[in-house]
Design a protein around this motif. Structure first.
Motif, PDB file in Angstrom:
ATOM      1  N   ILE A   1       4.443   0.180 -11.373  1.00 45.51           N
ATOM      2  CA  ILE A   1       3.448   0.888 -12.190  1.00 45.51           C
ATOM      3  C   ILE A   1       2.066   0.459 -11.719  1.00 45.51           C
ATOM      4  CG2 ILE A   1       2.577   1.298 -14.529  1.00 45.51           C
ATOM      5  CD1 ILE A   1       5.392   2.403 -14.037  1.00 45.51           C
ATOM      6  N   GLU A   2       1.318   1.405 -11.173  1.00 48.91           N
ATOM      7  CA  GLU A   2      -0.008   1.109 -10.641  1.00 48.91           C
ATOM      8  C   GLU A   2      -1.000   2.117 -11.219  1.00 48.91           C
ATOM      9  OE1 GLU A   2      -1.978   0.901  -6.208  1.00 48.91           O
ATOM     10  OE2 GLU A   2       0.101   0.253  -6.442  1.00 48.91           O
ATOM     11  N   LYS A   3      -1.973   1.629 -11.981  1.00 48.94           N
ATOM     12  CA  LYS A   3      -2.934   2.494 -12.682  1.00 48.94           C
ATOM     13  C   LYS A   3      -2.197   3.552 -13.504  1.00 48.94           C
ATOM     14  CE  LYS A   3      -6.507   1.809  -9.185  1.00 48.94           C
ATOM     15  NZ  LYS A   3      -7.294   2.409  -8.102  1.00 48.94           N
ATOM     16  N   MET A   4      -1.155   3.073 -14.205  1.00 50.36           N
ATOM     17  CA  MET A   4      -0.347   3.907 -15.105  1.00 50.36           C
ATOM     18  C   MET A   4       0.428   5.009 -14.370  1.00 50.36           C
ATOM     19  SD  MET A   4      -0.737   2.346 -17.813  1.00 50.36           S
ATOM     20  CE  MET A   4      -1.806   0.955 -18.118  1.00 50.36           C
ATOM     21  N   LYS A   5       0.559   4.892 -13.063  1.00 47.96           N
ATOM     22  CA  LYS A   5       1.332   5.868 -12.289  1.00 47.96           C
ATOM     23  C   LYS A   5       2.524   5.171 -11.637  1.00 47.96           C
ATOM     24  CE  LYS A   5      -1.653   9.358 -12.665  1.00 47.96           C
ATOM     25  NZ  LYS A   5      -1.306  10.582 -13.392  1.00 47.96           N
ATOM     26  N   MET A   6       3.565   5.950 -11.367  1.00 52.41           N
ATOM     27  CA  MET A   6       4.716   5.419 -10.625  1.00 52.41           C
ATOM     28  C   MET A   6       4.428   5.500  -9.128  1.00 52.41           C
ATOM     29  SD  MET A   6       8.020   7.003 -12.644  1.00 52.41           S
ATOM     30  CE  MET A   6       9.209   6.510 -11.398  1.00 52.41           C
ATOM     31  N   VAL A   7       4.437   4.351  -8.468  1.00 51.84           N
ATOM     32  CA  VAL A   7       4.145   4.293  -7.032  1.00 51.84           C
ATOM     33  C   VAL A   7       5.363   3.683  -6.324  1.00 51.84           C
ATOM     34  CG1 VAL A   7       2.639   3.322  -5.261  1.00 51.84           C
ATOM     35  CG2 VAL A   7       1.688   3.990  -7.495  1.00 51.84           C
ATOM     36  N   PRO A   8       5.961   4.394  -5.343  1.00 49.03           N
ATOM     37  CA  PRO A   8       7.141   3.843  -4.672  1.00 49.03           C
ATOM     38  C   PRO A   8       6.797   2.609  -3.856  1.00 49.03           C
ATOM     39  CG  PRO A   8       6.401   5.851  -3.571  1.00 49.03           C
ATOM     40  CD  PRO A   8       5.569   5.711  -4.807  1.00 49.03           C
ATOM     41  N   ILE A   9       7.724   1.656  -3.784  1.00 48.12           N
ATOM     42  CA  ILE A   9       7.498   0.481  -2.943  1.00 48.12           C
ATOM     43  C   ILE A   9       8.389   0.606  -1.706  1.00 48.12           C
ATOM     44  CG2 ILE A   9       6.921  -0.945  -4.943  1.00 48.12           C
ATOM     45  CD1 ILE A   9       9.571  -2.420  -4.528  1.00 48.12           C
ATOM     46  N   PRO A  10       7.974   0.033  -0.576  1.00 46.75           N
ATOM     47  CA  PRO A  10       8.776   0.181   0.655  1.00 46.75           C
ATOM     48  C   PRO A  10      10.148  -0.473   0.502  1.00 46.75           C
ATOM     49  CG  PRO A  10       6.981  -1.402   0.971  1.00 46.75           C
ATOM     50  CD  PRO A  10       6.750  -0.760  -0.350  1.00 46.75           C
ATOM     51  N   GLU A  11      11.135   0.115   1.157  1.00 47.56           N
ATOM     52  CA  GLU A  11      12.514  -0.371   1.033  1.00 47.56           C
ATOM     53  C   GLU A  11      12.645  -1.829   1.464  1.00 47.56           C
ATOM     54  OE1 GLU A  11      16.862   0.919   2.743  1.00 47.56           O
ATOM     55  OE2 GLU A  11      15.409   2.518   2.361  1.00 47.56           O
ATOM     56  N   LYS A  12      11.824  -2.239   2.439  1.00 44.74           N
ATOM     57  CA  LYS A  12      11.913  -3.617   2.924  1.00 44.74           C
ATOM     58  C   LYS A  12      11.480  -4.620   1.858  1.00 44.74           C
ATOM     59  CE  LYS A  12       8.943  -2.475   6.077  1.00 44.74           C
ATOM     60  NZ  LYS A  12       8.049  -2.413   7.227  1.00 44.74           N
ATOM     61  N   ALA A  13      10.767  -4.142   0.820  1.00 43.56           N
ATOM     62  CA  ALA A  13      10.298  -5.040  -0.247  1.00 43.56           C
ATOM     63  C   ALA A  13      11.264  -5.076  -1.431  1.00 43.56           C
ATOM     64  CB  ALA A  13       8.912  -4.603  -0.719  1.00 43.56           C
ATOM     65  N   TYR A  14      12.367  -4.319  -1.355  1.00 46.24           N
ATOM     66  CA  TYR A  14      13.328  -4.317  -2.458  1.00 46.24           C
ATOM     67  C   TYR A  14      13.864  -5.733  -2.682  1.00 46.24           C
ATOM     68  CZ  TYR A  14      13.614   0.850  -2.451  1.00 46.24           C
ATOM     69  OH  TYR A  14      13.332   2.186  -2.549  1.00 46.24           O
ATOM     70  N   GLY A  15      13.846  -6.154  -3.922  1.00 42.19           N
ATOM     71  CA  GLY A  15      14.321  -7.502  -4.266  1.00 42.19           C
ATOM     72  C   GLY A  15      13.191  -8.468  -4.535  1.00 42.19           C
ATOM     73  N   SER A  16      11.943  -8.090  -4.182  1.00 43.28           N
ATOM     74  CA  SER A  16      10.771  -8.919  -4.479  1.00 43.28           C
ATOM     75  C   SER A  16       9.989  -8.271  -5.623  1.00 43.28           C
ATOM     76  CB  SER A  16       9.859  -9.040  -3.253  1.00 43.28           C
ATOM     77  OG  SER A  16      10.503  -9.778  -2.242  1.00 43.28           O
ATOM     78  N   PHE A  17       9.639  -9.066  -6.626  1.00 37.99           N
ATOM     79  CA  PHE A  17       8.953  -8.534  -7.801  1.00 37.99           C
ATOM     80  C   PHE A  17       7.764  -9.426  -8.155  1.00 37.99           C
ATOM     81  CE2 PHE A  17      13.351  -7.191  -8.020  1.00 37.99           C
ATOM     82  CZ  PHE A  17      13.252  -5.849  -8.352  1.00 37.99           C
ATOM     83  N   PHE A  18       6.600  -8.801  -8.345  1.00 33.64           N
ATOM     84  CA  PHE A  18       5.416  -9.542  -8.785  1.00 33.64           C
ATOM     85  C   PHE A  18       5.491  -9.763 -10.296  1.00 33.64           C
ATOM     86  CE2 PHE A  18       3.402  -7.862  -4.817  1.00 33.64           C
ATOM     87  CZ  PHE A  18       3.033  -9.088  -4.288  1.00 33.64           C
ATOM     88  N   GLU A  19       5.198 -11.001 -10.722  1.00 35.76           N
ATOM     89  CA  GLU A  19       5.306 -11.350 -12.136  1.00 35.76           C
ATOM     90  C   GLU A  19       4.308 -10.595 -13.008  1.00 35.76           C
ATOM     91  OE1 GLU A  19       4.863 -15.606 -12.132  1.00 35.76           O
ATOM     92  OE2 GLU A  19       7.016 -15.912 -11.797  1.00 35.76           O
ATOM     93  N   GLY A  20       3.223 -10.102 -12.388  1.00 33.42           N
ATOM     94  CA  GLY A  20       2.194  -9.413 -13.169  1.00 33.42           C
ATOM     95  C   GLY A  20       2.424  -7.912 -13.276  1.00 33.42           C
TER      96      GLY A  20
END
Length: 867
Positions: free
Chosen positions: A24-43
């Motif tokens: 969720i970025e600026k209240m919008k759904m923004v896809p993340i790259p497949e290579k980043a799957y499994g990493s999550f920012f706490e904020g």
């Protein structure tokens, strides 16, 4: 929020198997790259969509994940989007609310290499890491044996403890520090995660060093001290994981939740055991699993407003009950319930569910019981069928039987094999040939009236017999009256169970003058004769009964009995009585028959109707009761790679419970495994039968009726799998890391050796090479599914390195070595496709393809012209 919601547009949802993740970025759904799957920012907050291919399309799970530092606005936006996506997808997905550190087993199953929690978020200017970024300095706290998570913690010795794995990530170097109390599985998981970071985020160019003992790794400790400073004081003891035990999970309660004006009304309907008919289609219900997990069930006929309010009601319920805000929530839909939800009920039936082998039962229709005959020739070709039919082989092996007498094993006369007395305990050794070598099954049959000492002695003697055959046999605990199908089959129709008494030569009680036996059969391999009370009320029109008297043995044939039952009863009659046999049909009984039973009395004379089929998905758990609390960790979407050498695993197939014992499992858990299985049945929310057969299986000696529950079973896996020490040594020469100097200002580590060398061109093989290894000598990792390594021993290439170097499909399909573009490895032609072409041709992503067993990859490559 409301103004923002009107502007919210949904992204394009691809109908394809696998994962899709948005932040969720600026209240919008923004896809993340497949290579980043499994990493999550706490904020941040994330939305995860997972599709599984089914015969009728896709089964979809929708998760919204809440980071511990995320804002209320982001959490609200994520919840709103999930509701909108649910509407868009026809209200069919199972929805999940996930809170950092408290995710569901289904969520964790998507990330076999583990989950990494990173500090910061979009609002702080952070972005998901691109490949080959080296300007990094962080400390990861790695936890978990089956479900691995790595949390970014403060760069300080204060973050460490004695029982966990810590990963110091310095960009070009990763140092894994293993606490002195760590077990092999935790160390292996940490190594898998380190390799995953190296191959995924660093393009295979980082070096990995491992500290098992600080004294043996002075050079690596020097680097750690340079990064973290000198350590002062003792390390902390590990903090035990906060996990719900099975007793807590068994406390299920069903509620009707509705709004009365502005008030939320919570009305308790029922407690364990729950039945399916309590769920009303016009309502929404909440099922509380002991505060461990909250389910919201949405009835088909409930209003759209009620359906949309599911999450908010669950959160309101959690607050009203005083449960932690991290409590897991799952929203399920009427008719599309998850396997975990169904297993909380005593009995769960599906409309139009397939019965047995290809028979369908429709609700409201009546079906006469028809026991399906099974073609044993299919067993080895169809292990899934062997599992479904509970058959380890075709029952043609050798049978030996002992009775427990004076707490020792006394051989039973072979001519009486198949006759079991309720006052005794027996050991049955079954030997059969498979792949030209003997395999063994030990059955422990426990009589209903046997003494506690005899039951204990039976278990003790089973262990001794097991040792005699090299700890290879499968052990099956059988409670009288609950004999599994294979046990029936090995006695070829001659299984007779006497209610009491003993088969010993010195019988303490005289044999009753009159005995009544019920015969149920669908053929020689599925016949059981049970002694029942000798009175008329025991009769049943659907079966054949044998009435044994001192003068004659009557074969009483009920109107609804089968031809198989009549034929098998004749064989059994010759065993139970040496008197003359007299066949009588129901309604034509002589007076002497009723006199022997003490006079006429009402008995069951209606047709026996088939119970609606109850097919439950098999479930795999890791068992632990070392803490004094019985704790089980479920592995969703399991495969053979989830069985680790130091584990005791429980596979629940509903009619049987298997215990899989790894070669390196500790003695405490081995010895307590049967107790764990009994505890599992006793505390099961659905109120399971505690007499369910318990089958103990040893690593490397798994029978067909166990392996058939796994999608692809490799019988050679255990022989060529690598140990932790072998995996560690495959990382290469660690001594070279000692020549690294630490520049803490820019957080870079530079190898003196590497400074004057040009970086070699990356290839699929060289990408995952360990430090100090050339591409030619690199060996792929052994199977380590769930450990952060690759799922199968398939030498899968690292997917990130050639992302921009793809070739058109026409240049790769059905091309000889000479016709291929320069630089393409002919053994891995498919790797050089673009992601879009790969997905279009194979119907899955590259990462999913390379997680498959090697033989499956080869078959698909042949099919599509890449072999």
């Amino acid at each position: 929020m409301i103004d923002a919601e009107t502007e919210m547009g949904l992204p394009t949802i691809e109908r394809k198997p696998g994962l899709q993740i948005w932040t969720i970025e600026k209240m919008k759904m923004v896809p993340i790259p497949e290579k980043a799957y499994g990493s999550f920012f706490e904020g941040d907050c994330y939305i995860i969509l997972h599709n599984t291919k089914t015969s009728s399309g896709f089964a979809t799970d929708l998760h919204f994940w809440i980071g511990r530092e995320s804002s209320q606005d982001e959490q609200g936006a994520a919840a709103f989007y999930v509701t909108q996506l649910d509407d868009t997808l026809g209200g069919n997905p199972v929805q999940h609310r996930e809170v950092q550190g408290h995710e569901s087993a289904a969520f964790k199953s998507y990330f076999k290499k583990g989950v990494i929690y990173k500090k910061g978020g979009v609002a702080s200017g952070f972005r998901h890491v691109e490949t080959n970024m080296y300007n990094i300095k962080r400390l990861l706290h790695v936890k978990g044996k089956k479900h691995v998570s790595a949390t970014e913690v403060d760069l300080s010795w204060d973050s460490f403890n004695k029982g966990d794995v810590f990963l110091l990530d310095l960009g070009k170097v990763l140092i894994q520090w293993n606490g002195p109390s760590c077990n092999i599985a935790e160390k292996s998981r940490g190594m898998g995660l380190a390799r995953s970071i190296r191959d995924g985020e660093r393009g295979g160019r980082a070096q990995i060093g491992i500290i098992d003992n600080e004294k043996d790794s002075p050079d690596l400790m020097q680097i750690m001290k340079a990064a973290l400073g000198e350590r002062r004081g003792e390390l902390r003891d590990p903090t035990p994981d906060e996990k719900a035990d099975e007793l807590q999970k068994a406390n299920v309660r069903l509620y009707h939740v509705y709004e009365n004006g502005k008030d939320l009304v919570v009305q308790e309907i029922a407690t364990r055991p729950l039945t399916q008919d309590l769920l009303r289609h016009e309502d929404c219900h909440i099922l509380d699993q002991g505060g461990f997990k909250i389910y919201v069930w949405r009835g088909k006929e409930s209003s759209p407003e009620e359906k949309r309010a599911a999450f908010s009601r669950a959160v309101g319920f959690i607050q009203a009950k005083g449960y932690p805000p991290t409590t897991n929530v799952e929203v399920v839909n009427d008719g599309a319930e998850s396997a975990m939800f169904k297993q909380l009920f005593k009995k769960w039936t599906e409309k139009e569910e397939t019965q047995g082998l290809g028979r369908t039962h429709a609700i409201g229709k009546i079906a006469k019981v028809e026991q399906v005959k099974f073609d044993f020739a299919q067993l080895h070709a169809r292990p899934d069928l062997a599992a479904e039919q509970r058959m380890a082989d075709d029952a043609s092996g050798k049978v030996e039987v002992w009775r427990i007498e004076d707490l020792e094993m006394a051989p039973v006369e072979p001519r009486t094999y198949g006759q079991f007395y309720g006052g005794d305990c027996y050991l049955v050794l079954y030997t059969y040939m498979k792949s030209n070598r003997p395999h063994y099954i030990i059955y422990m049959w426990l009589g209903r009236h046997a003494s506690a000492d005899e039951i204990t002695a039976c278990a003790f003697n089973a262990v001794e017999l097991d040792r005699k055959y090299g700890d290879e046999p499968v052990q099956v605990r059988v409670t009288m009256g609950k004999e599994p199908r294979h046990f029936l089959a090995i006695f070829k129709g001659n299984l007779i169970i006497y209610e009491g008494g003993t088969s010993r030569a010195q019988k303490s009680e005289p044999e009753p003058a009159i005995r009544l036996f019920q015969v149920r059969s669908s053929g020689e391999f599925n016949t059981k004769t049970i002694e029942v009370p000798a009175r008329a009320s025991s009769l049943n029109s659907n079966d054949v009964f044998l009435l044994k008297t001192n003068q004659v043995c009557y074969l009483w044939c009920g109107k609804g009995c089968s031809g198989d039952e009549r034929e098998m009863a004749k064989t059994v009659a010759d065993i139970v009585s040496k008197r003359d046999k007299q066949t009588i049909l129901e309604g034509q009984e002589p007076a002497e028959f009723w006199l022997a039973l003490g006079g006429k009395a009402p008995y069951a004379s209606d047709k026996r109707f088939q119970d609606p089929a109850t097919h439950y998905q098999p479930r795999l758990f890791e068992c632990s009761n070392q803490t004094g609390r019985f704790i089980m960790t479920e592995i969703v979407d399991f495969c053979q790679d989830d069985l680790d050498e130091d584990d005791v695993m429980l596979l629940d197939t509903w009619d049987e419970v298997f215990l899989w014992i790894g070669k390196a499992a500790n003695n405490y858990e081995k010895n307590e495994s049967v107790s764990s299985a009994k505890e599992y049945l006793k505390t099961h929310p659905a109120g399971r039968d505690v007499a369910t057969p318990i089958v103990m299986v040893k690593q490397g000696h798994e029978p067909l009726n166990f392996t058939g529950w796994f999608a692809a079973w490799d019988p050679y896996k255990w022989s060529d799998g690598k140990s932790y020490e072998e995996l560690k040594s495959s990382l290469g020469d660690v001594s070279a890391i000692s020549e690294i100097t630490v520049d803490l200002k820019n957080a870079n580590l530079n190898s003196i050796k590497a400074n004057n060398k040009s970086t070699p061109k990356q290839t699929p093989d060289s990408v995952s090479s360990g430090f100090g290894q050339s591409p030619q000598t690199h060996q792929p990792l052994a199977n380590s599914n769930g450990s952060g390594g690759t799922n199968c021993n398939n030498g899968s290439p690292s997917l990130e390195t050639l992302e921009n170097g793809a070739f058109p499909r026409e240049m790769l399909i059905n091309k000889t070595v000479d016709d291929l573009p320069e630089g393409v490895d002919p053994a891995k032609k498919e790797f050089y496709l673009s992601d879009a072409d790969f997905c279009d041709i194979f119907g899955k992503t590259k990462s999913e393809f390379y997680q498959m067993p090697k033989w499956k990859q080869q078959n698909e490559k042949k099919q599509h012209g890449f072999f």
